[in-house]
Design a protein around this motif. Structure first.
Motif, mmCIF file in Angstrom:
data_model
loop_
_atom_site.group_PDB
_atom_site.id
_atom_site.type_symbol
_atom_site.label_atom_id
_atom_site.label_comp_id
_atom_site.label_asym_id
_atom_site.label_seq_id
_atom_site.Cartn_x
_atom_site.Cartn_y
_atom_site.Cartn_z
ATOM 1 N N GLY A 186 0.835 -1.211 0.000
ATOM 2 C CA GLY A 186 0.000 0.000 0.000
ATOM 3 C C GLY A 186 0.856 1.243 0.000
ATOM 4 N N ALA A 187 1.070 1.779 1.193
ATOM 5 C CA ALA A 187 1.817 3.034 1.311
ATOM 6 C C ALA A 187 2.684 2.999 2.566
ATOM 7 C CB ALA A 187 0.826 4.193 1.401
ATOM 8 N N PRO A 188 3.758 3.802 2.588
ATOM 9 C CA PRO A 188 4.584 3.857 3.796
ATOM 10 C C PRO A 188 3.874 4.607 4.909
ATOM 11 C CG PRO A 188 5.318 5.500 2.240
ATOM 12 C CD PRO A 188 4.239 4.738 1.547
ATOM 13 N N PRO A 216 2.347 9.933 8.910
ATOM 14 C CA PRO A 216 1.160 10.343 9.664
ATOM 15 C C PRO A 216 0.516 11.604 9.102
ATOM 16 C CG PRO A 216 3.164 10.761 10.932
ATOM 17 C CD PRO A 216 3.597 10.053 9.687
ATOM 18 N N SER A 217 -0.815 11.642 9.152
ATOM 19 C CA SER A 217 -1.533 12.845 8.710
ATOM 20 C C SER A 217 -1.267 13.985 9.675
ATOM 21 C CB SER A 217 -3.048 12.583 8.704
ATOM 22 O OG SER A 217 -3.378 11.675 7.710
ATOM 23 N N ALA A 218 -1.086 15.177 9.118
ATOM 24 C CA ALA A 218 -0.883 16.358 9.958
ATOM 25 C C ALA A 218 -2.183 16.679 10.705
ATOM 26 C CB ALA A 218 -0.478 17.534 9.080
ATOM 27 N N LEU A 277 -13.781 3.655 9.437
ATOM 28 C CA LEU A 277 -12.557 2.856 9.305
ATOM 29 C C LEU A 277 -11.436 3.722 8.751
ATOM 30 C CD1 LEU A 277 -11.210 -0.068 9.307
ATOM 31 C CD2 LEU A 277 -11.753 -0.102 6.885
ATOM 32 N N ASP A 278 -10.294 3.708 9.435
ATOM 33 C CA ASP A 278 -9.098 4.364 8.888
ATOM 34 C C ASP A 278 -8.274 3.265 8.203
ATOM 35 O OD1 ASP A 278 -7.144 6.182 8.231
ATOM 36 O OD2 ASP A 278 -6.177 6.130 10.203
ATOM 37 N N LEU A 279 -8.170 3.389 6.894
ATOM 38 C CA LEU A 279 -7.523 2.360 6.076
ATOM 39 C C LEU A 279 -6.000 2.545 6.122
ATOM 40 C CD1 LEU A 279 -9.094 0.380 3.997
ATOM 41 C CD2 LEU A 279 -8.007 1.788 2.280
ATOM 42 N N GLY A 280 -5.338 1.681 6.871
ATOM 43 C CA GLY A 280 -3.909 1.880 7.108
ATOM 44 C C GLY A 280 -3.786 2.914 8.209
ATOM 45 N N SER A 281 -4.017 2.455 9.462
ATOM 46 C CA SER A 281 -4.265 3.414 10.550
ATOM 47 C C SER A 281 -2.999 3.932 11.227
ATOM 48 C CB SER A 281 -5.209 2.795 11.575
ATOM 49 O OG SER A 281 -4.778 1.501 11.921
ATOM 50 N N ILE A 303 -7.246 -0.368 10.538
ATOM 51 C CA ILE A 303 -6.619 -1.598 10.073
ATOM 52 C C ILE A 303 -5.206 -1.245 9.636
ATOM 53 C CG2 ILE A 303 -7.741 -1.394 7.789
ATOM 54 C CD1 ILE A 303 -7.687 -4.573 7.902
ATOM 55 N N GLU A 304 -4.244 -1.985 10.154
ATOM 56 C CA GLU A 304 -2.836 -1.612 9.939
ATOM 57 C C GLU A 304 -2.000 -2.875 9.690
ATOM 58 O OE1 GLU A 304 -0.938 1.239 9.547
ATOM 59 O OE2 GLU A 304 0.560 -0.325 9.287
ATOM 60 N N ILE A 305 -1.210 -2.825 8.623
ATOM 61 C CA ILE A 305 -0.424 -4.006 8.229
ATOM 62 C C ILE A 305 0.870 -4.142 9.039
ATOM 63 C CG2 ILE A 305 1.041 -2.989 6.417
ATOM 64 C CD1 ILE A 305 0.140 -5.375 4.630
ATOM 65 N N ASN A 306 1.359 -3.016 9.571
ATOM 66 C CA ASN A 306 2.632 -3.025 10.292
ATOM 67 C C ASN A 306 2.383 -3.369 11.770
ATOM 68 O OD1 ASN A 306 4.992 -2.296 11.704
ATOM 69 N ND2 ASN A 306 5.540 -0.776 10.171
ATOM 70 N N ALA A 358 -3.829 -6.269 10.017
ATOM 71 C CA ALA A 358 -4.141 -7.077 8.832
ATOM 72 C C ALA A 358 -3.939 -6.237 7.577
ATOM 73 C CB ALA A 358 -5.587 -7.565 8.900
ATOM 74 N N ASP A 359 -4.083 -6.910 6.434
ATOM 75 C CA ASP A 359 -3.931 -6.259 5.134
ATOM 76 C C ASP A 359 -5.306 -5.749 4.681
ATOM 77 O OD1 ASP A 359 -3.691 -5.716 2.377
ATOM 78 O OD2 ASP A 359 -2.097 -7.196 2.161
ATOM 79 N N PHE A 360 -5.397 -4.434 4.411
ATOM 80 C CA PHE A 360 -6.735 -3.892 4.095
ATOM 81 C C PHE A 360 -7.307 -4.419 2.773
ATOM 82 C CE2 PHE A 360 -4.147 0.143 3.085
ATOM 83 C CZ PHE A 360 -4.166 -0.005 1.689
ATOM 84 N N TRP A 361 -6.485 -4.964 1.909
ATOM 85 C CA TRP A 361 -7.041 -5.494 0.654
ATOM 86 C C TRP A 361 -7.934 -6.707 0.934
ATOM 87 C CZ3 TRP A 361 -6.837 -1.939 -2.759
ATOM 88 C CH2 TRP A 361 -5.715 -1.128 -2.905
ATOM 89 N N VAL A 398 -8.953 7.626 4.154
ATOM 90 C CA VAL A 398 -7.889 7.073 3.318
ATOM 91 C C VAL A 398 -6.723 8.060 3.240
ATOM 92 C CG1 VAL A 398 -7.309 6.453 0.936
ATOM 93 C CG2 VAL A 398 -9.544 5.811 1.863
ATOM 94 N N TYR A 399 -5.526 7.546 3.480
ATOM 95 C CA TYR A 399 -4.310 8.321 3.161
ATOM 96 C C TYR A 399 -3.362 7.297 2.549
ATOM 97 C CZ TYR A 399 -0.367 11.575 3.835
ATOM 98 O OH TYR A 399 0.716 12.402 3.649
ATOM 99 N N CYS A 400 -3.536 7.100 1.243
ATOM 100 C CA CYS A 400 -2.854 5.983 0.572
ATOM 101 C C CYS A 400 -1.731 6.518 -0.314
ATOM 102 C CB CYS A 400 -3.887 5.169 -0.200
ATOM 103 S SG CYS A 400 -3.330 3.513 -0.614
#
Ligand SMILES: C[S@@+](CC[C@H](N)C(=O)[O-])C[C@H]1O[C@@H](n2cnc3c(N)ncnc32)[C@H](O)[C@@H]1O
Length: 171
Positions: A31-33, A36-38, A58-62, A81-84, A108-111, A123-125
């Motif tokens: 997905g993306a590295p 963090p959102s400002a 849901l925050d996709l990649g939280s 949901i966060e893959i790391n 988990a993996d959001f896909w 989403v912040y992808c």
């Protein structure tokens, strides 16, 4: 004794950093590295989403969970949901320390995550994943659901509203 404590803490920190970095590479592939959102952007995302007390968000990649903790008072259920695993663990620690009740973090993996009961998706992808994400969102999310994207836009889908780099899409 002091040296032992400082050494142990340093070792834990370095192990955490190593695990974080390895998983961050995997996150980039999937997905993306982690960026963090400002604070100001999160505020814009919240205001544009018009959050309701009945919403499941849901925050996709939280990431470190800052968004789910921030939105928790305004929604029924704030999920991340966060893959790391390092970031998921950090989020859970922060949530516990801040006694957040309606917040949930899944590592988990959001896909592979079913979006059918989500009312608001944050989403912040990254640019090159937006087309695949658009297809998933349109296939799984219910009519009336909202997608709020920080920074990146869907290539053909026209946003309902746009403010300071944040876009609102309606299903
Ligand atoms: C740009 S950061 C956004 C973090 C957070 N949403 C914020 O705005 O502060 C993207 C996050 O998505 C995570 N990520 C990337 N690919 C993923 C995937 N396939 N499944 C779950 N999380 C993923 C990364 O580890 C990273 O924490």
């Amino acid at each position: 004794m002091t040296y032992f404590i400082v050494g142990t803490l340093l070792l834990f920190f370095m192990l955490f950093l190593a695990a974080f970095s390895i998983w961050n590479v995997y996150a980039i592939i999937r997905g993306a590295p982690f960026v963090p959102s400002a604070k100001k952007r999160v505020q814009t995302m919240i205001s544009i989403a018009n959050l309701q007390k009945t919403d499941v968000l849901l925050d996709l990649g939280s990431g470190d969970g800052r968004i789910v903790r921030r939105v928790a008072p305004f929604v029924k259920n704030a999920r991340g949901i966060e893959i790391n695993p390092s970031l998921a663990l950090l989020s859970k620690v922060f949530n516990t320390l801040q006694h957040k009740k309606n917040v949930e973090i899944r590592c988990a993996d959001f896909w592979h995550y079913d979006l059918s009961d989500v009312d608001v998706l944050f989403v912040y992808c990254i640019d090159h994943k937006m087309n695949r994400l658009e297809a998933k969102v349109k296939k799984e999310m219910k009519p009336g659901a909202r997608v709020v994207s920080n920074g990146f836009k869907f290539s053909t889908w026209k946003p309902r509203e746009e403010k300071d780099g944040v876009r609102l899409y309606l299903l």
